[in-house]
Design an enzyme around this catalytic site. Sequence first.
Site, PDB file in Angstrom:
ATOM      1  N   SER A 192       0.840  -1.197   0.000  1.00 57.16           N
ATOM      2  CA  SER A 192       0.000   0.000   0.000  1.00 57.16           C
ATOM      3  C   SER A 192       0.870   1.240   0.000  1.00 57.16           C
ATOM      4  O   SER A 192       2.074   1.183   0.247  1.00 57.16           O
ATOM      5  CB  SER A 192      -0.917   0.014   1.232  1.00 57.16           C
ATOM      6  OG  SER A 192      -0.149   0.208   2.409  1.00 57.16           O
ATOM      7  N   SER A 193       0.219   2.358  -0.270  1.00 54.74           N
ATOM      8  CA  SER A 193       0.836   3.667  -0.097  1.00 54.74           C
ATOM      9  C   SER A 193       0.259   4.239   1.188  1.00 54.74           C
ATOM     10  O   SER A 193      -0.915   4.619   1.244  1.00 54.74           O
ATOM     11  CB  SER A 193       0.521   4.586  -1.289  1.00 54.74           C
ATOM     12  OG  SER A 193       1.076   5.870  -1.087  1.00 54.74           O
TER      13      SER A 193
END
Length: 382
Positions: free
Chosen positions: A98-99
């Site tokens: 994920s970011s």
Amino acid sequence: MTLTAQGLREELAETIAAAGGPHDPAWLDAVAAVPRDSFLGTAFFRPTGTAWEPVHRDGLAPEDWLRLVYRDATLVTQVDGIDAAHATGSVSGSPTSSSTLPSLVVRMLELAGITEGHKVLEVGTGTGYSTALLSRRLGDAQVYSVEYDPGIAALAAERLHGAGCHPRLIVGDGLAGHPAGAEYDRIVATCALRSVPPPLLWQLTDTGSLTFALGGWMHASGLVSLTSADDADEDTATGRFTGETVSYMLARPHRPPPRPKFFRHAGQTRQTAMDPALTQSWTGRFVAQLAAPSAEMTTTGDGVTLVDTATGSQAWTEPHGDGWRVHQHGPLHLWDQVETGITAWQQAGAPGQEEFGMTVTGDGIQTVWIGEPSGPSWMLPA
């Protein structure tokens, strides 16, 4: 006025500043300079019930896409190895990349005490966004980043280079660090750890620090930065938890093993004086995880269930009269462990997580304690 990525980056930096951090404006300058949209590719996942739905860039107006990307929010880019860009419909599973929300990224970097001249090792390149913030602040030559997943590493390298960033990128097990670049002034993990891999401490300078989220199989976590203890052997590191409600995905080698379908066994039954709801607060769940680190926890309408995959041990609670009773089956009495831990926490005044600390000794013993190292404590799994 035309909406631009640059304008949204500046708005994001202002939003983070207005929320109380970071204190060092250099991190806000980095947020305003690094194009987060370049590191998201063409899609991300958003939760829909128990599944994950892909959001594709080409399905939105350009301005709508940019507004989504520049929220201060975590954007999941991969679920159980499936990249959002390759998903044609909803998928089930757990996020594997994920970011992370930008405010948490810069909070961790500031907690680590990173400043000009430091050499930093990042464990978990991910999308490359946090790596780019480091490169912007320190310069490429001072930044090393290790990514476990070759596919994710290749995408991150492409996007970093496209953004004009050229840090030292390594594909491999970040839990082993990167000995060839040691020693590091700071090591920051962008994934949660069940315990500290010794190589990470070995690769720090004498005044270095390791900043990470301590996590586990009950999905509880705590943010901590460990530094060499001033009054102890040089191989000992210690630190206090910040108390913030942060959550990171566990490092892949630290994730729980696959668990077969669960069937309740009556086992040994007894009354329990402890309300299972105590395990559901932020700190209560953290204590439960410390007390029974090999167990996974799920909640139901009538209590909680604990399951240990390795031994088959289980415990589950149900209402009984004016209180609760617990069923325990298998060689580990999981509820006994949790009950003992919660009781010790309550007897200490049920403090928040900011009153907890952690120590790692030179011989590999890792403990989390309340108040002081001599207070109530739990050993972490090896």
